[in-house]
Design a protein around this motif. Structure first.
Motif, PDB file in Angstrom:
ATOM      1  N   ALA A   1      22.368  80.528   4.471  1.00  0.00           N
ATOM      2  CA  ALA A   1      23.778  80.184   4.245  1.00  0.00           C
ATOM      3  C   ALA A   1      24.529  79.951   5.556  1.00  0.00           C
ATOM      4  CB  ALA A   1      24.456  81.294   3.442  1.00  0.00           C
ATOM      5  N   MET A   2      23.880  80.305   6.686  1.00  0.00           N
ATOM      6  CA  MET A   2      24.577  80.185   7.974  1.00  0.00           C
ATOM      7  C   MET A   2      24.724  78.732   8.419  1.00  0.00           C
ATOM      8  SD  MET A   2      22.973  83.149  10.310  1.00  0.00           S
ATOM      9  CE  MET A   2      23.878  84.642  10.578  1.00  0.00           C
ATOM     10  N   LYS A   3      25.653  78.529   9.342  1.00  0.00           N
ATOM     11  CA  LYS A   3      25.754  77.198   9.942  1.00  0.00           C
ATOM     12  C   LYS A   3      24.648  77.027  10.981  1.00  0.00           C
ATOM     13  CE  LYS A   3      30.516  76.411   8.971  1.00  0.00           C
ATOM     14  NZ  LYS A   3      31.835  76.893   9.329  1.00  0.00           N
ATOM     15  N   SER A   4      24.385  75.789  11.362  1.00  0.00           N
ATOM     16  CA  SER A   4      23.164  75.505  12.113  1.00  0.00           C
ATOM     17  C   SER A   4      23.023  76.315  13.394  1.00  0.00           C
ATOM     18  CB  SER A   4      23.086  74.020  12.428  1.00  0.00           C
ATOM     19  OG  SER A   4      24.222  73.639  13.168  1.00  0.00           O
ATOM     20  N   LYS A   5      24.139  76.568  14.096  1.00  0.00           N
ATOM     21  CA  LYS A   5      24.045  77.275  15.369  1.00  0.00           C
ATOM     22  C   LYS A   5      23.621  78.731  15.152  1.00  0.00           C
ATOM     23  CE  LYS A   5      26.627  77.955  19.612  1.00  0.00           C
ATOM     24  NZ  LYS A   5      27.990  78.092  20.132  1.00  0.00           N
ATOM     25  N   GLY A   6      24.329  79.404  14.241  1.00  0.00           N
ATOM     26  CA  GLY A   6      24.006  80.794  13.933  1.00  0.00           C
ATOM     27  C   GLY A   6      22.598  80.914  13.391  1.00  0.00           C
ATOM     28  N   LYS A   7      22.206  79.920  12.609  1.00  0.00           N
ATOM     29  CA  LYS A   7      20.880  79.901  12.013  1.00  0.00           C
ATOM     30  C   LYS A   7      19.810  79.888  13.102  1.00  0.00           C
ATOM     31  CE  LYS A   7      20.271  77.486   7.990  1.00  0.00           C
ATOM     32  NZ  LYS A   7      20.159  76.246   7.231  1.00  0.00           N
ATOM     33  N   ALA A   8      19.996  79.015  14.102  1.00  0.00           N
ATOM     34  CA  ALA A   8      19.008  78.905  15.177  1.00  0.00           C
ATOM     35  C   ALA A   8      18.890  80.231  15.926  1.00  0.00           C
ATOM     36  CB  ALA A   8      19.400  77.781  16.132  1.00  0.00           C
ATOM     37  N   ILE A   9      20.023  80.868  16.196  1.00  0.00           N
ATOM     38  CA  ILE A   9      20.003  82.139  16.921  1.00  0.00           C
ATOM     39  C   ILE A   9      19.282  83.209  16.100  1.00  0.00           C
ATOM     40  CG2 ILE A   9      21.454  84.009  17.807  1.00  0.00           C
ATOM     41  CD1 ILE A   9      23.566  81.834  18.450  1.00  0.00           C
ATOM     42  N   MET A  10      19.619  83.277  14.823  1.00  0.00           N
ATOM     43  CA  MET A  10      19.004  84.298  13.970  1.00  0.00           C
ATOM     44  C   MET A  10      17.498  84.081  13.838  1.00  0.00           C
ATOM     45  SD  MET A  10      20.939  86.644  13.143  1.00  0.00           S
ATOM     46  CE  MET A  10      19.763  87.435  12.048  1.00  0.00           C
ATOM     47  N   LEU A  11      17.091  82.819  13.696  1.00  0.00           N
ATOM     48  CA  LEU A  11      15.660  82.537  13.569  1.00  0.00           C
ATOM     49  C   LEU A  11      14.917  82.927  14.829  1.00  0.00           C
ATOM     50  CD1 LEU A  11      15.237  79.191  11.628  1.00  0.00           C
ATOM     51  CD2 LEU A  11      14.394  81.455  11.038  1.00  0.00           C
ATOM     52  N   GLY A  12      15.547  82.610  15.987  1.00  0.00           N
ATOM     53  CA  GLY A  12      14.948  83.006  17.259  1.00  0.00           C
ATOM     54  C   GLY A  12      14.776  84.510  17.331  1.00  0.00           C
ATOM     55  N   ALA A  13      15.819  85.219  16.929  1.00  0.00           N
ATOM     56  CA  ALA A  13      15.792  86.676  16.993  1.00  0.00           C
ATOM     57  C   ALA A  13      14.710  87.248  16.087  1.00  0.00           C
ATOM     58  CB  ALA A  13      17.160  87.244  16.605  1.00  0.00           C
ATOM     59  N   THR A  14      14.530  86.654  14.892  1.00  0.00           N
ATOM     60  CA  THR A  14      13.511  87.207  14.001  1.00  0.00           C
ATOM     61  C   THR A  14      12.105  86.862  14.469  1.00  0.00           C
ATOM     62  OG1 THR A  14      13.755  85.256  12.608  1.00  0.00           O
ATOM     63  CG2 THR A  14      14.882  87.236  11.884  1.00  0.00           C
ATOM     64  N   ASN A  15      11.992  85.798  15.260  1.00  0.00           N
ATOM     65  CA  ASN A  15      10.657  85.420  15.722  1.00  0.00           C
ATOM     66  C   ASN A  15      10.161  86.279  16.877  1.00  0.00           C
ATOM     67  OD1 ASN A  15      10.174  83.492  13.865  1.00  0.00           O
ATOM     68  ND2 ASN A  15      10.873  81.782  15.133  1.00  0.00           N
ATOM     69  N   ILE A  16      11.080  86.933  17.592  1.00  0.00           N
ATOM     70  CA  ILE A  16      10.670  87.723  18.754  1.00  0.00           C
ATOM     71  C   ILE A  16       9.627  88.787  18.395  1.00  0.00           C
ATOM     72  CG2 ILE A  16      11.472  89.351  20.516  1.00  0.00           C
ATOM     73  CD1 ILE A  16      14.024  87.640  20.672  1.00  0.00           C
ATOM     74  N   PRO A  17       9.856  89.580  17.332  1.00  0.00           N
ATOM     75  CA  PRO A  17       8.831  90.585  17.009  1.00  0.00           C
ATOM     76  C   PRO A  17       7.476  89.971  16.680  1.00  0.00           C
ATOM     77  CG  PRO A  17      10.848  90.983  15.770  1.00  0.00           C
ATOM     78  CD  PRO A  17      11.010  89.664  16.444  1.00  0.00           C
ATOM     79  N   LEU A  18       7.472  88.733  16.190  1.00  0.00           N
ATOM     80  CA  LEU A  18       6.192  88.085  15.873  1.00  0.00           C
ATOM     81  C   LEU A  18       5.430  87.741  17.134  1.00  0.00           C
ATOM     82  CD1 LEU A  18       7.116  85.467  13.125  1.00  0.00           C
ATOM     83  CD2 LEU A  18       5.989  87.663  12.825  1.00  0.00           C
ATOM     84  N   LEU A  19       6.173  87.289  18.147  1.00  0.00           N
ATOM     85  CA  LEU A  19       5.521  86.787  19.357  1.00  0.00           C
ATOM     86  C   LEU A  19       5.234  87.887  20.358  1.00  0.00           C
ATOM     87  CD1 LEU A  19       7.747  83.618  19.738  1.00  0.00           C
ATOM     88  CD2 LEU A  19       5.431  83.735  18.838  1.00  0.00           C
ATOM     89  N   ASN A  20       6.047  88.933  20.310  1.00  0.00           N
ATOM     90  CA  ASN A  20       5.901  90.017  21.273  1.00  0.00           C
ATOM     91  C   ASN A  20       4.530  90.685  21.116  1.00  0.00           C
ATOM     92  OD1 ASN A  20       6.704  91.642  23.301  1.00  0.00           O
ATOM     93  ND2 ASN A  20       8.059  92.923  22.070  1.00  0.00           N
TER      94      ASN A  20
END
Lengths: 257, 357
Positions: free
Chosen positions: A87-106
């Motif tokens: 439901a987020m706008k594109s900017k917030g969406k990109a930030i949130m997706l980045g944040a959720t991906n960190i635990p995957l890559l770490n």
């Protein structure tokens, strides 16, 4: 012809490297001989002795508890998070997706150690700390499975449901849920596989009393390799294989539809 | 026509700092077929979504039957929407789609079954109850979307470019269908489109919008025959829009020629826009017209010829049933009644509006 044979050989080598070690492990788990180098006939005694070993049974139950609790909670939290991100706008969406991906890559070991450092500051290590740790790496998998499904749903269908008098909750249940259900389910299965075989993060956050199968196998192996561990590893592999088959079956059934 | 039923009072709305609607004030009467007409980005869909409850205005209030519904969620509003993309529920059968709203309002099984039959008959799709959504064509899906909305007996039906995705023939059929439906149901239709022909065909009242402002409100005849400014004239059908100067009452000068008209009340020597519809231009003998010119091009359009005449530095667009070959020398004449004089846009804002088209 030469090309064909060449590609066959190449493929065989790849599969050999991938699956020979597991195959050896499985074969050894049925080997009625204490040494690894000799085949002493077929037996199930290592599996039987597994069942008599209380620490192993305890670890098995603990693994199930952690895996299921973490996966179910992660599925709920992850699905809600995916809806929010969607439901987020594109900017917030990109930030949130980045944040959720960190635990995957770490690196797992880094996540494990940093969590341990955080937890020991506030509480004793134990079941709940392992659970929290598992949640953190399970949730991103659920989000990543649910989000694409949400992107496929039509915003207008949901609005049409509201328009026809549905409350937001009812509209979600009737219109959105059928569309994202496969994603939620595969997210749950991913979370189960991740939790089931996690070692590093569990190892650092578990404290003294708690042992899952993977951490227990590790401690046992340090004392010396016992054939029971082959049997146990075979069982773990079997569970992972079954989960994989279920996931593939579901996606192939979907593809046919 | 009945009383005012819906009142959008001084509505302003912007998205990401961009103004979509600016102090829009609009009243909709009971049993009216009202069309919001304008180019994309004019705010017509936003107006409809405000009515449906999918957007909330930044400023202003919306009244429905005298009650303030500005902040009422969509599911509590007594109106239904037919969406541009149909928005049917693809995992349900046609019957389940139509029954959706009725089940929520807890109607009896028998009532729902009756209503489904009635609605399908109304949209000429009897016997389609158990078909799946995917098996229907675009036009059929649109009919189902309409059926799904009207079974709930809304007082107002909102339609967001419902015919946009259909081909021309089907679109014309559906236009008649919608007029018939409106007559049969006796409810208010608020219709959004960018298709001027669609608007002229179906509406009781047309609201021409551009860049968040209402340009003109009136019957199809008013809008077509008496456009209030160059934007409306240009958007509704084709027009010759020519710079002119008002010499005195009932006399205007265009392209260096003084011609009689019927408009009064302008200042002396006031610059104006002169609008002449292509079908109102008469091609006559060179000596009989107020202006002489040469035919530059001619295209056969079926009902009429579309002719371009170069006269006094302007390319006149003419629709006539009589053939005039390219190169022929003709006179141009227009009866004074068919000459529409309009004020020049005053602000640069209004000018920008014109350039946009």
């Amino acid at each position: 012809m030469v090309k064909k044979i060449g590609s066959r050989i190449y493929l065989s080598i790849i599969f050999l490297f991938l699956y020979l070690p597991i195959l050896v492990l499985i074969v050894l788990s049925f080997n009625n001989s204490k040494t690894r180098v000799k085949w002493g006939g077929f037996t199930l005694k290592w599996y039987a002795s597994l069942l008599e070993n209380e620490t192993i049974i305890e670890a098995f139950v603990m693994t199930l508890q952690i895996t299921l609790t973490a996966s179910i909670l992660a599925t709920i939290i992850g699905t809600l998070a995916a809806i929010g991100i969607h439901a987020m706008k594109s900017k917030g969406k990109a930030i949130m997706l980045g944040a959720t991906n960190i635990p995957l890559l770490n690196a797992d070991i880094v996540t494990g150690i940093s969590m341990m450092l955080l937890f020991v500051r506030f509480t004793e290590l134990g079941f709940s700390t392992v659970l929290i740790a598992h949640l953190t790496f399970d949730i991103p998998y659920v989000i990543l499975n649910v989000l694409p499904k949400l992107n496929q749903t039509s915003k207008y269908a949901y609005e049409a449901a509201l328009d026809l008098g549905a409350t937001p909750l009812y509209a979600f249940y009737k219109i959105v849920w059928p569309d994202i259900r496969p994603g939620v389910f595969s997210g749950f299965l991913m979370a189960v596989t991740m939790s089931l075989d996690d070692f590093s993060i569990t190892y650092f956050t578990k404290g003294a009393g708690v042992n899952t199968l993977s951490t227990m196998i590790y401690t046992e192996l340090r004392k010396g390799i016992k054939p029971e561990m082959y049997a146990l590893s075979t069982i773990l592999f079997g569970i992972a294989l079954i989960l994989l088959l279920v996931m593939n079956y579901r996606s192939s059934k979907k593809a046919i539809n | 026509m009945g009383k005012d039923f819906i009142h959008l009072s001084n509505i302003s709305k912007s998205f990401d700092g961009q103004m979509i609607l600016d102090e829009l004030d609009l009243k909709i009467k009971e049993n009216e077929f009202m069309t919001l007409l304008g180019p994309s980005g004019c705010g017509k869909t936003t107006t409809l979504r405000l009515l449906g409850g999918f957007e909330t205005p930044d400023e202003g209030k919306i009244f429905f039957d005298g009650k303030d519904i500005t902040h009422l969620p969509p599911n509590e509003r007594k109106l239904n929407t037919v969406f541009q993309k149909y928005a049917l529920f693809t995992h349900m059968s046609i019957a389940e789609n139509i029954a959706f709203g009725l089940k929520i309002s807890k109607k009896s099984k028998a009532y729902i079954d009756d209503k489904i039959k009635y609605a399908l008959k109304l949209v000429n799709l009897d016997g389609y109850e158990n078909r799946s959504v995917d098996s229907l064509s675009g036009g059929q899906q649109q009919r189902i979307a309409i059926a799904r909305a009207i079974v709930n007996e809304p007082k107002v039906l909102l339609l967001d470019e419902p015919l946009g995705a259909l081909d021309l023939k089907l679109r014309q059929d559906m236009q008649y269908e919608l007029i018939r439906l409106k007559e049969e149901l006796g409810i208010t239709f608020v219709y959004v489109t960018h298709d001027q022909e669609e608007a002229l065909t179906m509406s009781d009242k047309i609201v021409v919008m551009n860049q968040g402002y209402i340009q003109q409100i009136g019957s199809p005849e008013d809008i077509y025959n008496e456009p209030i400014n160059a934007f409306v004239a240009d958007f509704i059908g084709e027009s010759n829009i020519i710079d002119g100067v008002m010499i005195e009452d009932k006399l205007v000068e265009i392209l260096g020629t003084k011609i009689p008209c019927v408009d009064i009340g302008f200042d002396k020597n006031q610059p104006v826009d002169v609008v002449i519809r292509p079908e109102d231009v008469k091609l006559v003998d060179p000596s009989a017209g107020f202006m002489e010119g040469d035919v530059v091009s001619i295209i056969f359009k079926g009902v009429h010829y579309e002719i371009e005449v170069h006269a006094n530095g302007y390319d006149w667009l003419v629709h006539t049933t009589k053939m005039h070959p390219v190169g022929s020398h003709v006179g141009i004449n227009v009866t004074p009644f068919n000459i529409q004089i309009m004020n020049k846009p005053e602000s640069s804002d209004e000018k920008a509006v014109e350039l946009d088209v």
